[in-house]
Motif scaffolding. Structure first.
Motif, PDB file in Angstrom:
ATOM      1  N   MET A 189       1.137  -1.153  -0.003  1.00 57.41           N
ATOM      2  CA  MET A 189      -0.451   0.743  -0.270  1.00 57.41           C
ATOM      3  C   MET A 189       0.370   1.381   0.108  1.00 57.41           C
ATOM      4  O   MET A 189       1.531   2.044   0.679  1.00 57.41           O
ATOM      5  CB  MET A 189      -0.372  -0.091   1.550  1.00 57.41           C
ATOM      6  CG  MET A 189      -1.818   1.184   1.492  1.00 57.41           C
ATOM      7  SD  MET A 189      -2.532   0.838   2.885  1.00 57.41           S
ATOM      8  CE  MET A 189      -1.218   1.990   3.618  1.00 57.41           C
ATOM      9  N   THR A 190       0.782   2.009  -1.394  1.00 64.26           N
ATOM     10  CA  THR A 190       1.859   3.124  -1.480  1.00 64.26           C
ATOM     11  C   THR A 190       1.013   4.444  -2.236  1.00 64.26           C
ATOM     12  O   THR A 190       0.605   4.335  -2.660  1.00 64.26           O
ATOM     13  CB  THR A 190       3.131   3.291  -2.141  1.00 64.26           C
ATOM     14  OG1 THR A 190       3.700   3.751  -1.596  1.00 64.26           O
ATOM     15  CG2 THR A 190       2.414   2.382  -3.545  1.00 64.26           C
ATOM     16  N   ASN A 191       1.602   5.759  -1.443  1.00 68.35           N
ATOM     17  CA  ASN A 191       1.545   6.302  -2.274  1.00 68.35           C
ATOM     18  C   ASN A 191       2.522   7.139  -3.259  1.00 68.35           C
ATOM     19  O   ASN A 191       2.805   8.402  -3.320  1.00 68.35           O
ATOM     20  CB  ASN A 191       0.500   8.097  -1.850  1.00 68.35           C
ATOM     21  CG  ASN A 191       1.322   8.052  -0.603  1.00 68.35           C
ATOM     22  OD1 ASN A 191       3.173   7.646  -0.510  1.00 68.35           O
ATOM     23  ND2 ASN A 191       1.112   8.839   0.713  1.00 68.35           N
ATOM     24  N   LEU A 192       3.527   6.220  -3.072  1.00 70.44           N
ATOM     25  CA  LEU A 192       5.211   6.630  -3.705  1.00 70.44           C
ATOM     26  C   LEU A 192       5.149   5.960  -5.348  1.00 70.44           C
ATOM     27  O   LEU A 192       5.160   4.219  -5.312  1.00 70.44           O
ATOM     28  CB  LEU A 192       6.216   6.285  -3.217  1.00 70.44           C
ATOM     29  CG  LEU A 192       6.598   7.313  -1.267  1.00 70.44           C
ATOM     30  CD1 LEU A 192       6.999   6.543   0.115  1.00 70.44           C
ATOM     31  CD2 LEU A 192       6.906   8.132  -1.560  1.00 70.44           C
ATOM     32  N   ALA A 246       8.228   2.957  -5.284  1.00 72.24           N
ATOM     33  CA  ALA A 246       7.661   2.156  -4.240  1.00 72.24           C
ATOM     34  C   ALA A 246       7.186   0.910  -4.883  1.00 72.24           C
ATOM     35  O   ALA A 246       6.714  -0.066  -5.489  1.00 72.24           O
ATOM     36  CB  ALA A 246       6.883   2.735  -3.272  1.00 72.24           C
ATOM     37  N   HIS A 277      -1.520  11.781  -4.582  1.00 70.61           N
ATOM     38  CA  HIS A 277      -2.803  11.864  -4.006  1.00 70.61           C
ATOM     39  C   HIS A 277      -3.618  11.323  -3.416  1.00 70.61           C
ATOM     40  O   HIS A 277      -4.219  12.099  -2.454  1.00 70.61           O
ATOM     41  CB  HIS A 277      -3.904  12.521  -5.517  1.00 70.61           C
ATOM     42  CG  HIS A 277      -3.203  13.158  -6.518  1.00 70.61           C
ATOM     43  ND1 HIS A 277      -2.335  14.971  -5.562  1.00 70.61           N
ATOM     44  CD2 HIS A 277      -2.554  13.517  -7.699  1.00 70.61           C
ATOM     45  CE1 HIS A 277      -2.917  15.121  -7.423  1.00 70.61           C
ATOM     46  NE2 HIS A 277      -2.011  14.817  -8.206  1.00 70.61           N
ATOM     47  N   ALA A 278      -3.373   9.961  -2.869  1.00 67.81           N
ATOM     48  CA  ALA A 278      -4.330   9.031  -2.577  1.00 67.81           C
ATOM     49  C   ALA A 278      -3.088   7.800  -2.297  1.00 67.81           C
ATOM     50  O   ALA A 278      -2.640   7.266  -3.537  1.00 67.81           O
ATOM     51  CB  ALA A 278      -5.549   8.992  -2.541  1.00 67.81           C
ATOM     52  N   PRO A 279      -3.266   7.320  -1.520  1.00 70.80           N
ATOM     53  CA  PRO A 279      -2.904   5.813  -1.458  1.00 70.80           C
ATOM     54  C   PRO A 279      -3.155   4.822  -2.412  1.00 70.80           C
ATOM     55  O   PRO A 279      -4.387   4.861  -2.513  1.00 70.80           O
ATOM     56  CB  PRO A 279      -2.375   5.606  -0.018  1.00 70.80           C
ATOM     57  CG  PRO A 279      -2.542   6.260   0.401  1.00 70.80           C
ATOM     58  CD  PRO A 279      -3.560   7.363   0.128  1.00 70.80           C
TER      59      PRO A 279
END
Lengths: 234, 308
Positions: free
Chosen positions: B132-135, B138, B178-180
């Motif tokens: 789970m990421t917002n990067l 990654a 903007h959002a994971p």
């Protein structure tokens, strides 16, 4: 690193930061806007969950978090550049992600480790907490005639009095309730009978404003950090 | 008396009430989407009397089925009314001494998908490799390290359909900041939905050409569906984790690899029973109605706290 999550003007977080620094602990302080816009990664698989936070190009592995004090007002909203529908979606997804980060990714103590009801602003969460603690302590929820009101603070394993009345309860009920609910910090509004025994639990605030009394704030901070291994010298 | 709380705009509510009617069950309903006909809850000591929408506050309730309405509009008048009704009902249900299917206060875990997945892993279920990421970097590293395909979906309980991460949508990774988003290894094989109803379960096998069989069903494309066999002990573990979460019914989603390994994806505390009944033809709502009637039959009317 001890993570203090809340607003910059939160005097209780300031007291905690001072106490943690005095103990030699590394402290990170993030307000809600910074937290919810930070980079995050959480991985699940065969082993224990792992991940990191990326804030201002500084990377913090979740395994290096020694404790969290969570005092978020949950008033954050994404930028105005999105439609209302998109802002709702972004907020929903971001909060959901942070629930997972804190509840699944961090193995250090979290104060308070709120149930999801709190994260979702469930108005029943606070009265349910009060009801469950009153039941655990076997006290009423309304003040009997002749009782007097007094305020206490749950701070880690301690219960601190803001007046002269010492916490009148002994036994394991409070510790069991704390373990079951994740509550390590709360303000209790109580009624004592004429013999100083707890007669009623009138209110429980799991997200109380910082006390105005600086000495009490310092006492709460010391009691909270005393029960956490935040990685400092003391 | 069974109390069914739901929405006439939802599919489960009318089908379930139809099944209860066919079975001769005693039940009353509260339709949260019937804004024309309000109801009220009167407090009398420990007792709560519900008046309105056909409820007269006299019949003791032995069990409650609740599947709250979903706000289908951002109209503040409608959302405020719905919110007020649901808060009042949740307060009532939190104090209920009869079985509630499911207690709303226990049904939050799927709000955060990865949190719930960690709970399921801790309960001994096999879970997919997940990020789970917002990067963006990654996400790209995760996808590059996966030997097979990667799917992505939302991090919360808002409905998002899983999609395969491919060249056609890799550019969208720029929006991650903007959002994971949840990225997962795509488990090869087919899907199984397990509906837990009390201590029993009904398993449905689903196969489609889409990464998410629901998208195929919504598009009226072919979805193969029918009864599924579960490995020994898996049904019991589904019942156990449902109970451990404070629930009485649940819908657990699995992907089943060609070698038979069942990998859990999520647990839905308010399953869309009728969707699977329609696809697979299994009598899921009849089983649910029978379960509710059993709970009601075991209740003690003289001590009921809710009267409808």
């Amino acid at each position: 690193m001890l993570l203090l999550l809340g607003e910059p003007d939160d005097a209780l977080l300031t007291a905690l930061a001072e106490e943690a620094s005095r103990r030699g602990a590394d402290v990170g302080r993030l307000d809600e806007a910074a937290l919810f816009s930070a980079g995050i990664a959480l991985r699940l698989g065969a082993g224990a969950p792992e991940g990191h936070i990326l804030h201002e190009e500084r990377r913090l592995a979740l395994s290096n978090v020694t404790g969290v004090v969570l005092r978020l007002p949950l008033s954050w909203w994404p930028d105005d550049g999105f439609s209302l529908k998109d802002r709702l979606f972004i907020r929903h997804e971001t909060v959901a992600a942070w629930i997972a980060m804190i509840k699944s990714g961090i193995r250090a103590p979290v104060v308070n480790d709120f149930a999801l009801n709190w994260w979702l602003s469930d108005p029943l969460y606070r009265p349910d907490l009060r009801r469950s603690l009153a039941a655990a302590l076997q006290v009423a929820d309304s003040a009997p005639p002749g009782s007097r009101r007094t305020e206490y603070w749950i701070a880690g394993e301690a219960v601190l009095a803001s007046s002269g009345d010492p916490w009148p309860c002994t036994g394991p009920a409070l510790a069991a309730w704390r373990a079951a609910t994740g509550m390590g910090l709360a303000r209790l509004d109580c009624a004592l009978d004429g013999d100083g025994r707890l007669a009623a639990l009138l209110d429980l605030d799991p997200f109380p404003p910082a006390p105005a009394d600086g000495a009490l704030r310092a006492e709460i901070a010391a009691a909270l950090l005393g029960g956490m291994d935040v990685g400092g010298r003391a | 008396m069974i109390l069914v709380v739901g929405s006439s705009r939802d599919r489960v509510y009318p089908v379930l009430t139809g099944r209860l009617r066919e079975a001769g069950a005693a039940f009353r309903t509260l339709d949260e989407d019937d804004g024309e006909h309000p109801f009220e809850i009167l407090r009398e000591g420990d007792r709560r009397r519900i008046l309105g929408q056909g409820c007269t506050g006299e019949a003791p309730v032995g069990c409650v089925f609740v599947r709250h309405a979903v706000a289908r509009t951002l109209d503040p008048v409608v959302t405020a009314r719905l919110g007020a009704w649901q808060v009042a009902l949740n307060a009532l249900l939190a104090e209920a001494d009869c079985p509630v299917v499911n207690p709303p206060g226990h049904a939050f875990s799927n709000y955060a998908k990865v949190y719930q997945l960690a709970l399921l892993a801790a309960a001994g279920f096999v879970v997919p490799r997940t990020l789970m990421t917002n990067l963006r970097d990654a996400a790209e590293a995760f996808a590059a390290a996966e030997p097979g395909e990667v799917i992505f979906k939302g991090a919360s309980n808002m409905m998002t359909l899983a999609q395969v991460l491919g060249p056609e949508n890799v550019q969208r990774l720029a929006h991650l900041r903007h959002a994971p988003v949840v990225f997962q290894e795509r488990i090869p094989g087919h899907d199984v939905r397990v509906h837990v109803i009390g201590t029993s379960w009904i398993a449905t096998r689903l196969a489609s050409g889409d990464a998410d069989y629901r998208r195929a069903a919504f598009a009226e494309e072919a979805v193969e569906a029918g009864p599924a066999e579960l490995p020994a002990g898996l049904g019991e573990r589904c019942v156990a984790v449902t109970r451990a979460l404070g629930l009485r019914t649940a819908g657990l989603d699995f992907r089943v690899e060609p070698d038979g390994r069942h990998v859990v994806l999520e647990l839905n505390p308010f399953p869309q029973f009728t969707f699977y009944e329609r696809l697979g033809g299994q009598p899921i709502t009849a089983a649910l109605a029978g379960y509710l009637m059993g709970l009601d039959a075991a209740a003690r009317p003289e001590s009921a706290r809710i009267l409808v």
